[in-house]
Design a protein around this motif. Structure first.
Motif, short mmCIF file in Angstrom:
data_model
loop_
_atom_site.label_atom_id
_atom_site.label_comp_id
_atom_site.label_asym_id
_atom_site.label_seq_id
_atom_site.Cartn_x
_atom_site.Cartn_y
_atom_site.Cartn_z
N TYR A 707 3.23 65.84 84.94
CA TYR A 707 3.89 66.74 84.00
C TYR A 707 3.56 68.17 84.40
O TYR A 707 2.47 68.45 84.89
N ARG A 710 4.69 75.04 80.85
CA ARG A 710 5.07 76.45 80.75
C ARG A 710 4.07 77.15 79.85
O ARG A 710 3.25 76.51 79.20
N TYR A 713 4.00 78.14 73.67
CA TYR A 713 5.03 78.64 72.76
C TYR A 713 4.42 78.58 71.38
O TYR A 713 4.14 77.50 70.87
N ALA A 714 4.19 79.73 70.80
CA ALA A 714 3.55 79.80 69.48
C ALA A 714 2.33 78.89 69.44
O ALA A 714 2.14 78.11 68.51
N ASN A 716 1.66 76.33 71.31
CA ASN A 716 1.85 74.95 71.76
C ASN A 716 2.13 74.92 73.26
O ASN A 716 3.05 75.58 73.73
N THR A 717 1.34 74.13 73.96
CA THR A 717 1.62 73.97 75.38
C THR A 717 2.94 73.23 75.53
O THR A 717 3.19 72.26 74.81
N LEU A 718 3.75 73.68 76.43
CA LEU A 718 5.04 73.02 76.65
C LEU A 718 4.93 72.19 77.92
O LEU A 718 4.70 72.72 79.00
N PHE A 719 5.10 70.89 77.77
CA PHE A 719 5.05 70.01 78.94
C PHE A 719 6.41 69.41 79.24
O PHE A 719 7.16 69.07 78.33
N PHE A 720 6.68 69.26 80.51
CA PHE A 720 7.89 68.55 80.91
C PHE A 720 7.59 67.76 82.18
O PHE A 720 6.64 68.06 82.90
N ASN B 42 4.19 67.66 72.68
CA ASN B 42 4.34 68.86 73.50
C ASN B 42 5.55 68.75 74.42
O ASN B 42 6.18 69.76 74.75
N VAL B 43 5.86 67.53 74.82
CA VAL B 43 7.07 67.31 75.63
C VAL B 43 8.30 67.58 74.76
O VAL B 43 9.26 68.23 75.18
N ALA B 45 8.37 69.56 72.19
CA ALA B 45 8.45 71.01 71.97
C ALA B 45 9.14 71.69 73.14
O ALA B 45 9.98 72.58 72.96
N HIS B 46 8.82 71.23 74.34
CA HIS B 46 9.46 71.83 75.51
C HIS B 46 10.96 71.58 75.51
O HIS B 46 11.76 72.48 75.79
N SER B 189 2.29 71.54 63.63
CA SER B 189 2.93 72.76 64.12
C SER B 189 3.43 72.62 65.56
O SER B 189 4.15 73.50 66.04
N THR B 190 3.08 71.55 66.23
CA THR B 190 3.64 71.34 67.58
C THR B 190 5.14 71.06 67.49
O THR B 190 5.86 71.21 68.47
N ILE B 192 8.12 72.54 66.90
CA ILE B 192 8.49 73.96 66.83
C ILE B 192 9.77 74.19 66.03
O ILE B 192 10.11 75.32 65.72
#
Lengths: 1092, 488
Positions: A707, A710, A713-714, A716-720, B42-43, B45-46, B189-190, B192
């Protein structure tokens, strides 16, 4: 007996004399002197003196490696002093091969070519690689731009890889060093150069280019694209106990090859006479009722705030009113008064052209380069220390580069059995500001070389860049898209500082007469700091400005243990070779910080960030182990057989594939010696052949799905999921090389020919092939593909004039042709995308075609090649899908060096060039769209409009598309418009035509052929008598040097007039693409060399 | 001989040392930068961020859908608005769809396992359905049943839009079942979009199903009726958006790099303004939303839109109204994924079509829809009452649907994909092609979006049948749900 003897021998006389080097007058020890027709002979002593008995009518033959063999009739003389001339054909008899082993060139089964240190240190280029341009057959050099510190890309025998950057391995004194690079991308950033540019050419004794797989098989996985072996100066071979050399130069750089711009129309829209007349016609007006001056003011261009507040004053295009015909219009640099509310009222001032405005931006660059070298030797040791400083002021204002380097080498041989040598280099490479590149507002060429008002007076921008306009904004010609170019270079800076240490320690111990062991530990370490700043109030800046900075650290450690053997079984049979192992560990760490907005303007610290800082880090580590061996067998010094074998274990591969072996075999046959063919006209002849299999691993961490993330975001770690799908059954890449060639020389080595044919096939490439994104991923890592590079290399050496003390003229010609064929990809995959540009433009690998097909939207043509025109618009019809519009691979590259010498004067020049290799030029595309390029105002097209096929594209002609009875255009089943028969007579405005041009990528394809006068040097060595009178020096020479002096030829398709030698760094990314390249510079300067 | 043995053993030892050194290789080749697994929340959220970022930014929305629907238009570099599109944008949007859909597939599989979080399954199913809806409404037939199946399927086939619509409705019906208020499964809160409010997710789920159903209504009225009646017939099982506070808006953090995309663009560009179509409509209706939606022109303080796809240079930029501050100038602004007012307009239309809407009449729902849209912008009751009283606005819920379509259209500003879909479905407002269209001979704005060249290059055999009949990239194929006739 004695009498008889003395009578017999009494016919002989004793001849004494001294042998010196023609070039520098130094004495030559070890010259072989033979009495012709006998085996009787002697050699010169340490001072070059000799003494030999010879018949007064006899002839003496003087020979020395690297020098021409001279035959001198004695004619009764008892003193014969002679100067030997360097022999260009045999000068490179000995070449350095893998692991720094010097071998006789004639024993090699493959092609290896040397470049002597002098030929790159005489006319130094900032980037060592650029200095090789035109000097080695089979090597293509592309210098990215004329900016300070820019990268140079080198490919040996073509591009063989889809994804790797196709760059060779750099080895300095036996230890690989990094050529890590970051170029500007197509979309911006600065060109931070490539790390091989840290090497000061002044320290180089010679460079050997190992071209084929057989040459590089011993260096393993990183050498698949060839090896550049650099040997630094080692003064142990000179017999002098000590010496000092000082070299100083100053060079002046001026930009040359700037795009061809029009100077007839200024900024704005609809300003041409054609539009004016249309307006009169549509509104029933006459010229008397509505003058062109009034029209220009109302509808063409009128400056108010540079944002569209006047008329078209927010535009960055030049479709405005005619220049130089007496119009007066308010302009950004016109005087103004303030009205009651403090708003400006600009005066109308003469609307005139500024033909040199782009060029005016650039300044004369200056490079100072100083080197001092001190060396000395004793019976058991040698030392050499060189310190140099290069200081470059760029042609772009406020850009610079400083390189300080220290090079130390020393060796000690306390006994005949033991030798140890240390080489250490320290380099600091610093730039306070490197220019931005690519399609980005930080690249000044994007505005002044593209989106621009052709009437803009550059001096007004220069004088006022740090002042405000009446609205309180930074002074500029336009406020919509661009910063003042002087603001860019002075405020929005990109700096780079690299400290680097590299070197090695080598110990050699002779176990027996025929066996020695060598241990070597080498390391290359650098740390680099970069920082980019966008000042507050810049066009793209939001709050307070922004900045980013990054640190990177790279370390590569290599350890080798090698046994060398050399055993003579009989006088005829000799076997030598080596067995060894290598351990390599490379690690890289980087981290970055970025503030996109700042609280206190222009305070570039992370604590001052407005909002959240952006951060990043990336570390990697890779290790490989290798064992290898090489064996060379020679029979009677004319039959040679070589073989190598190597196994690598690479940490980057899955366990099952860690180890992979490869090998090479080669043969060389000197038939001139075997069949005793040498004569006055035929001096030497040999044939050679080799076969090699070499392998390559991949970069780390490509075997497991991961993964990515980025910035938070507020909170929260953004995973993709990584968009490249990995495969676990990854194996190494393999390259198979066949090579054959011959070498002939004639007329006492006055004519030499070296020709090579090669055929490399690279299979199982580790490529991230694009897959339809509807699979969820954008690419898939697979082992697939086959690229075949076949080609010829030709090296011709001519000693045209040879006269001791007279005029000498030598010529060296390098020429090569490589065809890079893509044989297959993966399964039924039709193309692999190497890179992409604007719109549908892609650079692809397509099975059955040469590497680097450029595809994009093309014209539709009828069977006579005429362009098909839409009868409703008068504009060309386009292909509905991308089609092939060019190919990036050149037909050939080559260079010719001519060297003349007459007494103390020498003169040389190098011309190099390339044939073919297409380029998609964004400067041309948007130059047309924006109405700035010369072609947009050729003839009377802005006065009278134009008809496609007559006024433009006249070489092809144009016909209307076929339509049905109700005027609907007819298409074939693939969606291509069908050509009609009626010739196009639809008149349209130039502005409309060139705005459309951008959608047809074929219009912006340029044939990249060029011929350049690359280097010229005129040198003068002060006569000994004069030097002696000066007293302090042993020799003094001065030279006048020039680089990139002239573009002698470019194809007519290059009507935009850009430099077709263009790249973005050293990767494959920018191949065949030009996007507002910073113009190259012409350098002229002086150098003085003093030996103490 | 002895020497040879020594040498050979040194060499052999050497080889052994090297071989044994590989024992750390796996550790060395373990990526220290990127994890092998990541929390599904978190995925999720992305995917919410990334899809919205792409489809609600100037490239994904303003330049094309918002322009095709006559709400926004370009005033500089008028390329996209007259169909001079960028391949890279098309490819980028296509990727934004399928990359994020792929991530949702992974979340659904992972969270469906023992120990997974059912709320994440539901959220991922809703978001996947939403992304598919936007995607199919752009391109019509797209990969669906075989999409996101790498490595088994490298070349996914294309499915009909009709089959995709049918399945999306079922997917949302299923998704509704996954949501649970159990504290253990609260995403917090994750999330979003709704900060862990499962009820809002559930309401979004069912409201989205209404949107899909009403869009399908002209093509398959039974299908629409069945789903709409099921939802409206059981409000406790199928709750829907019930106030503006429940609007499905992604609110941007407002600091770099997560600034509302329209505002981000405005920082450096002034390429967009209001389109004449919307501005004239608002002027005609004396609409109180006009000063909110638009700014007066710089030159004369009047509200004036620009004709869509205008001829470059044929106007003065200072004469054109820019986009209102609420949409354009707030870094911490929102991207409107779905509004409460839209749900009310859907109910009004369903009632008008004779579906069982649980007693709500078309007129009631319509009026509530107008008021919901007005109160979204804090328009006071006196103003919207006066507005509703106008003949051009007042509707009794019978006869022509034009007033309903008009109010729905006005309410959809900044949601270009919905506005464009509505103009295609309803043919309101009736818009011809761009003034400076690069294609001639059409009588409507685009029906569809050009297929990405990446897909044409890489998946030609599958895309070829889907491409048949396409004319000039944008026309030739109407959406399955677009039953207009006489348009081209």
């Amino acid at each position: 007996m004695l009498l008889i003897g003395s009578t017999l021998w009494g016919q002989e006389i004793r001849v004494t004399g001294k042998v010196t080097d023609f070039n520098d007058g130094s004495t030559l020890p070890g010259v072989t002197i033979l009495v012709k027709g006998t085996t009787q002979g002697t050699i010169t002593d340490a001072n070059g003196n000799y003494s030999i008995s010879v018949n007064p009518n006899g002839t003496l033959v003087y020979s020395f490696l690297g020098m021409t063999t001279e035959e001198v009739p004695v004619q009764g003389r008892t003193t014969i002093n002679i100067e030997l001339m360097p022999d260009i054909a045999t000068l490179q008899e000995l070449v350095v091969t893998a692991y720094g082993i010097s071998r006789e060139k004639k024993s090699l089964g493959y092609s290896a070519q040397d470049v002597l240190g002098e030929s790159i240190s005489e006319i130094k280029s900032q980037n060592l690689i650029s200095s090789l341009s035109g000097k080695v057959a089979g090597v293509q050099i592309t210098t990215a731009s004329g900016a300070v510190g820019s990268s140079a890309r080198i490919t040996i025998r073509g591009n063989s890889s889809f994804t790797n950057n196709n760059q060779p391995l750099f080895v300095v004194d036996g230890t690989p060093i990094s050529n890590f690079s970051t170029g500007a991308s197509q979309w911006g950033g600065a060109d931070f150069g490539n790390a091989a540019m840290d090497i000061d050419p002044a320290n180089i004794e010679s460079i050997t280019v190992l071209k084929g797989g057989a040459a590089s098989a011993l260096y393993g996985q990183y050498a698949a694209n060839g090896v550049i072996l650099i040997t630094t100066k080692d003064r142990s071979k000179k017999s002098e106990p000590m010496g000092v050399n000082i070299s100083s130069s100053v060079t002046f750089d001026e930009v040359y090859i700037l795009a061809n711009m029009q100077n007839k129309y200024g900024q704005g829209y609809n300003g041409g006479e054609y539009e004016y007349r249309l307006y009169l016609q549509n509104n029933g007006l006459t010229e008397a009722e509505y003058s062109y001056q009034q029209y220009a003011l109302d509808r063409g261009f009128r400056y108010y705030n540079g944002l569209g507040g006047g008329k078209n004053d927010g535009t960055d295009e030049s479709w405005g009113p005619r220049l130089d015909i007496g119009l007066n219009l308010p302009q950004f640099n016109s005087p103004y008064t303030l009205d009651a509310s403090g708003l400006p009222i600009y005066e109308a001032t003469p609307w005139v052209s500024n033909p040199s405005n782009t060029k005016d931006f650039f300044q004369t660059g200056i490079t100072y380069d100083n080197t001092i070298e001190i060396y000395g030797s004793t019976d058991i040791s040698t030392t050499r220390l060189s310190v140099s400083n290069m200081n470059v002021k760029g042609t772009i204002p406020n850009t610079d580069l400083t390189r300080n380097s220290v090079n130390f080498s020393g060796s000690i041989s306390p006994s005949k059995k033991f030798n140890t040598r240390v080489v250490m280099n320290y380099v600091n490479n610093n730039s306070d500001n490197l220019p931005g590149g690519g399609y980005d507002e930080n690249n000044v060429m994007q505005s002044i070389g593209g989106w621009f008002g052709r009437q803009v007076d550059m001096n007004a921008l220069k004088e006022n860049w740090d002042k405000d306009d009446p609205f309180g904004r930074p002074y500029n010609w336009n406020q919509s898209y661009f910063n003042n170019p002087y603001w860019v270079v002075n405020k929005n800076t990109i700096s780079r500082n690299r400290d680097r240490v590299f070197g090695n320690i080598t110990m050699t111990y002779n176990l027996t007469k025929w066996l020695s062991v060598m241990g070597r530990v080498g390391n290359d370490y650098f740390t680099e700091f970069r920082k980019g700043v966008i000042a507050n109030r810049s066009i793209a800046s939001t709050y307070g400005g922004s900045f980013w900075q990054s640190n990177r650290e790279m370390n590569e450690f290599n350890a080798d243990l090698i046994f060398n053997f050399d055993y003579k079984f009989t006088d005829d049979i000799r076997v030598d070779g080596l067995v060894g192992g290598n351990y390599m560990d490379r690690s890289f760490k980087s981290s970055s910080l970025e503030a996109q907005e700042l609280t206190v303007p222009d305070l570039y610290t992370i604590g001052n960030v407005r909002g959240n800082p952006l951060t990043g880090m990336y570390n990697y580590n890779m290790v490989s182990n290798s064992v290898f061996g090489a064996i060379n067998t020679s029979f009677r010094n004319y039959v040679f057989l070589n073989g190598t074998y190597r196994v690598d274990w690479s940490s980057t591969l899955p366990q099952e594939s860690w180890a992979y072996p490869y090998y090479s075999i080669g043969a060389s046959f000197v038939f001139s010696e075997a069949f005793k063919l040498e004569s006055n006209s035929f001096s030497f002849g040999r044939i050679r052949a080799s076969y090699a299999k070499t392998g390559m691993a991949t970069s780390p961490y490509r075997i497991h799905p991961t993964y990515r993330n980025r910035d938070p975001y507020a909170g929260n770690t953004l995973f993709f999921i990584s968009r490249e799908y990995p495969v676990s059954n990854l194996v190494n890449e393999d390259m198979y090389t066949y090579e054959g060639g011959f070498e002939l020389s004639f007329f006492n080595n006055r004519l030499g020919i070296d020709a090579t044919y090669f055929d490399n096939t690279t299979v199982n490439q580790l490529i991230g092939v694009n897959v339809p994104s509807s699979t969820g991923f954008n690419s898939m890592l697979i082992n697939a593909g086959e690229i075949q590079n076949t080609g010829y290399e030709l090296l011709l050496r001519l000693g045209i004039l040879r006269k001791s003390g007279g005029l000498n003229w030598d010529m060296v010609v390098n020429w090569s042709k490589s065809k890079d064929m893509v044989n297959e990809l993966y399964g039924d995959l039709e193309r692999y995308q190497i890179s992409r540009s604007w719109g549908a433009v892609t650079i692809d690998a397509i099975p059955g075609e040469a590497y680097g097909v450029i595809r994009g939207i093309g014209y539709i043509r009828d069977d006579q090649g005429r362009v098909v025109i839409n009868p409703n618009t008068g504009l060309p019809m386009r292909t509905p899908i991308p089609v092939e519009i060019g190919n990036i691979t050149p037909d050939w590259v080559g260079g010719v060096t001519n060297t003349f010498s007459y007494k103390n004067v020498n003169f040389s020049f190098l011309i190099d060039g390339r044939k073919g290799g297409d380029i998609f030029s964004v400067t041309k595309m948007f130059g047309a769209y924006a109405g700035v390029s010369a072609e947009t105002a050729e003839g009377d097209i802005r006065e009278n409009g134009l008809i496609i096929g007559q006024d433009v594209l006249s070489e092809w002609g144009a016909v209307f598309a076929a339509t049905n009875e109700s005027g609907v255009i007819l298409y074939d089943e693939d969606g291509f418009a069908i050509a009609g028969t009626e010739e196009n007579d639809y008149r349209i405005s130039a502005q409309k035509y060139f705005a459309d041009y951008y959608g047809i990528h074929e219009a912006s394809i340029i044939d990249g052929s060029f011929i350049k006068l690359r280097e010229v040097a005129l040198g003068y060595t002060l006569p000994k008598s004069l030097v002696n009178r000066v007293g302090f020096a042993k020799s003094i020479s001065i030279s006048l040097i020039g680089r990139n002096l002239a573009l002698l030829y470019t194809d007519k398709s290059n009507n935009i007039g850009i430099d077709t030698e263009t790249a973005f760094g050293i990767g494959n990314d920018g191949l065949g693409l030009e996007q507002y390249q910073l113009p190259p510079a012409r350098s002229i300067g002086f150098r003085i060399n003093i030996s103490l | 001989m002895k020497k040879k043995i020594i040498i050979l053993s040194i060499i052999a030892g050497f080889a052994l040392v090297f071989y044994s050194c590989t024992k750390n290789f796996e550790e060395i080749n373990t990526d220290p930068n990127n994890p092998l697994d990541a929390p599904s929340a978190n995925v999720m959220a992305h995917a919410i961020f990334n899809f919205t970022w792409n489809y609600f930014d100037p490239w994904g929305d303003m330049n094309e859908p918002s322009s095709y629907s006559g709400q926004i238009t370009k005033i500089q570099y008028i390329d996209e608005a007259r169909y001079q599109y960028r391949e890279s944008v098309v490819n980028m949007l296509w990727r934004a769809s399928y990359n994020n859909i792929n991530d949702m597939e992974k979340v659904i599989v992972k969270e469906s396992l023992e120990g997974g979080n059912p709320n994440l399954v539901g959220m991922a199913m809703v978001w996947r359905a939403y992304m598919y809806l936007v995607t199919t409404d752009r391109w019509k037939d797209i990969p669906y049943s075989e999409a996101c199946r790498l490595p088994e399927i490298t070349l996914p086939k294309y499915d009909s839009q009709e089959s995709i619509y049918n399945d999306l409705l079922l997917q949302l019906k299923d998704a509704n079942e996954f949501f649970t208020t159990a504290a253990a499964y609260n995403v917090g809160s994750t999330d979003i979009l709704f900060a862990g409010n499962v009820t809002k997710w559930k309401k979004f789920c069912n409201s989205l199903r209404l949107r899909i159903a009403i869009r399908a209504s002209s093509a398959d009225s039974n299908l629409a009726k069945q789903h709409i009646e099921e939802i409206l017939g059981d409000s406790s099982k199928y709750p829907i958006l019930s106030s503006n506070a429940e609007n499905v808006f992604l609110w941007w953090p407002g600091t770099q790099p997560y600034v509302e995309p329209w505002q981000q663009d405005r920082n450096t560009r002034d390429d967009h303004a209001m389109c004449e179509t919307l501005i004239d409509m608002l002027l005609d209706l004396n609409d109180p939303r006009l000063p909110i939606y638009a700014k007066p022109a710089q030159s004369d303080g009047q509200y004036r839109g620009l004709v869509h796809g205008a001829t470059p240079g044929s106007f003065d930029r200072k004469d054109i109204s820019r986009i209102g501050s609420i949409f354009r100038d707030n870094p911490a602004g929102f991207s409107p994924i779905m509004r409460y007012s839209e749900v009310l307009f859907i109910i009004a239309e369903a009632a008008h079509k004779g579906y069982n809407t649980g007693g709500v009449t078309a007129a009631q729902a319509y009026e509530a829809g107008v008021i919901a849209s007005m109160t979204e912008y804090a328009v006071v009751a006196a103003d919207y009452d006066a507005y509703l009283a106008q003949a051009d606005v007042n509707w009794d819920g019978t006869g022509s649907l034009v007033k309903l379509y008009q109010q729905k259209y006005i309410s959809l500003v900044k949601n270009g994909q919905e506005a464009w879909a509505e103009t295609r479905r309803t043919d309101f407002p009736l818009m011809g092609p761009a003034q400076a269209s690069v294609y001639q001979g059409h009588n409507r704005q685009p029906f569809r979006y050009p297929y990405p060249t990446d897909e044409i290059n890489l998946n030609f055999d599958n895309i070829e049948p889907a491409m048949s009949g396409i004319v000039d990239q944008f026309w030739g194929q109407q959406m399955w749900w677009d039953k207009r006739t006489g348009v081209n």
